[in-house]
Design a protein around this motif. Structure first.
Motif, mmCIF file in Angstrom:
data_model
loop_
_atom_site.group_PDB
_atom_site.id
_atom_site.type_symbol
_atom_site.label_atom_id
_atom_site.label_comp_id
_atom_site.label_asym_id
_atom_site.label_seq_id
_atom_site.Cartn_x
_atom_site.Cartn_y
_atom_site.Cartn_z
ATOM 1 N N LEU A 26 0.834 -1.202 0.000
ATOM 2 C CA LEU A 26 0.000 0.000 0.000
ATOM 3 C C LEU A 26 0.870 1.255 0.000
ATOM 4 O O LEU A 26 0.599 2.209 -0.747
ATOM 5 C CB LEU A 26 -0.915 -0.010 1.217
ATOM 6 N N PHE A 27 1.921 1.246 0.799
ATOM 7 C CA PHE A 27 2.847 2.379 0.804
ATOM 8 C C PHE A 27 3.458 2.592 -0.573
ATOM 9 O O PHE A 27 3.588 3.727 -1.042
ATOM 10 C CB PHE A 27 3.954 2.142 1.829
ATOM 11 N N ASP A 28 3.827 1.488 -1.238
ATOM 12 C CA ASP A 28 4.412 1.599 -2.579
ATOM 13 C C ASP A 28 3.411 2.208 -3.564
ATOM 14 O O ASP A 28 3.760 3.086 -4.357
ATOM 15 C CB ASP A 28 4.862 0.226 -3.076
ATOM 16 N N LYS A 29 2.180 1.721 -3.511
ATOM 17 C CA LYS A 29 1.161 2.195 -4.451
ATOM 18 C C LYS A 29 0.830 3.669 -4.245
ATOM 19 O O LYS A 29 0.545 4.399 -5.200
ATOM 20 C CB LYS A 29 -0.107 1.346 -4.325
ATOM 21 N N LEU A 30 0.871 4.102 -2.990
ATOM 22 C CA LEU A 30 0.522 5.483 -2.672
ATOM 23 C C LEU A 30 1.751 6.385 -2.561
ATOM 24 O O LEU A 30 1.623 7.573 -2.259
ATOM 25 C CB LEU A 30 -0.272 5.538 -1.361
ATOM 26 N N ILE A 58 -2.206 9.842 9.522
ATOM 27 C CA ILE A 58 -0.785 10.206 9.593
ATOM 28 C C ILE A 58 -0.348 10.976 8.355
ATOM 29 O O ILE A 58 0.375 11.979 8.446
ATOM 30 C CB ILE A 58 0.088 8.942 9.771
ATOM 31 N N PHE A 59 -0.816 10.509 7.191
ATOM 32 C CA PHE A 59 -0.352 11.100 5.934
ATOM 33 C C PHE A 59 -1.343 12.118 5.342
ATOM 34 O O PHE A 59 -1.123 12.617 4.238
ATOM 35 C CB PHE A 59 -0.055 9.994 4.923
ATOM 36 N N HIS A 60 -2.416 12.408 6.085
ATOM 37 C CA HIS A 60 -3.401 13.410 5.647
ATOM 38 C C HIS A 60 -3.911 13.118 4.233
ATOM 39 O O HIS A 60 -3.919 13.977 3.356
ATOM 40 C CB HIS A 60 -2.789 14.821 5.694
ATOM 41 N N LEU A 61 -4.316 11.872 4.016
ATOM 42 C CA LEU A 61 -4.729 11.436 2.685
ATOM 43 C C LEU A 61 -6.191 11.776 2.417
ATOM 44 O O LEU A 61 -7.048 11.640 3.301
ATOM 45 C CB LEU A 61 -4.525 9.921 2.539
ATOM 46 N N ASP A 62 -6.449 12.189 1.203
ATOM 47 C CA ASP A 62 -7.824 12.446 0.769
ATOM 48 C C ASP A 62 -8.381 11.165 0.153
ATOM 49 O O ASP A 62 -8.571 11.047 -1.053
ATOM 50 C CB ASP A 62 -7.844 13.589 -0.252
ATOM 51 N N MET A 63 -8.623 10.174 1.041
ATOM 52 C CA MET A 63 -9.042 8.841 0.603
ATOM 53 C C MET A 63 -9.782 8.178 1.743
ATOM 54 O O MET A 63 -9.420 8.362 2.903
ATOM 55 C CB MET A 63 -7.798 8.025 0.217
ATOM 56 N N ASP A 64 -10.832 7.420 1.429
ATOM 57 C CA ASP A 64 -11.537 6.739 2.510
ATOM 58 C C ASP A 64 -10.990 5.323 2.697
ATOM 59 O O ASP A 64 -10.237 4.810 1.870
ATOM 60 C CB ASP A 64 -13.048 6.735 2.276
#
Length: 212
Positions: A26-30, A58-64
């Motif tokens: 997941l880290f790689d993909k994002l 943690i990463f303030h992602l705009d994703m659910d």
């Protein structure tokens, strides 16, 4: 002991690497970066949906969470349906418990579909009275309530039940619930001396665990 409560991941099946790999993929993909030891510390004792929520925070992602889950679940599902092996002696031990008339269930942070898939493939599903899942019930293994809910469903008393666990925090919760606790613990960096203080017995796998 009349009731046997089994953790799934790391106890009945050798699957802990699957979830760690899922987070790394997941880290790689994002295109996110996090030290693996930092990640282990941050996500310890969390169910997977909580891990995803924490990554978003943690990463303030705009994703659910559901969108993030979809990025990795196919790989995880393939592992559970086709590849993850049982812990040594686990299948035979569950069969022996069934033959001895024990009431068994699985108490897991994992979801029910993945749990059923791997237990069915390994031949352990039909021996279990039920699966109690954190993801489905909203309960957590960080507190005694989840073990108590399973014990109640078995219609037994805590002193009549044994919990098989690999995680120290879950052992503590089960012990607080009043269960006898058996640690299934290989050397994976956990504090073995602390585990020995919490658990009533400790074994590397199921090959030498007696019927209690």
């Amino acid at each position: 002991m009349k009731g046997y409560l089994f953790d799934l991941d790391g106890t009945l099946i050798q699957s802990m690497h699957v979830w760690e790999d899922a987070v790394l993929h997941l880290f790689d993909k994002l295109q996110l970066t996090m030290d693996i030891e930092q990640a282990r510390a941050a996500f310890s004792a969390m169910k997977f949906s909580e891990v995803l929520e924490e990554i978003i925070r943690i990463f303030h992602l705009d994703m659910d969470v559901n969108t993030m889950y979809d990025l990795v679940i196919s790989e995880v599902r393939d592992q559970y349906e086709h590849h993850i092996p049982a812990v040594d002696g686990a299948i035979q031990y569950v069969q022996q418990c069934y033959e001895a008339g024990k009431q068994m269930c699985v108490v897991t942070a994992n979801d029910v579909p993945l749990t059923k898939a791997v237990l069915k493939r390994l031949g352990m599903l039909d021996y279990m009275h039920f699966i109690l899942s954190s993801e489905d019930s909203g309960l957590t293994k960080r507190t005694p309530e989840m073990a108590l809910a399973a014990i109640s469903k078995l219609q037994l008393l805590p002193a009549q039940c044994v919990m098989f666990e690999d995680s120290l925090y879950s052992m503590r919760s089960a012990k607080a619930a009043g269960c006898h606790v058996v640690a299934i613990s290989s050397d994976r960096g956990q504090d073995r001396s602390t585990i020995m203080q919490v658990a009533d017995a400790i074994y590397p796998d199921f090959t030498t665990v007696p019927i209690l």
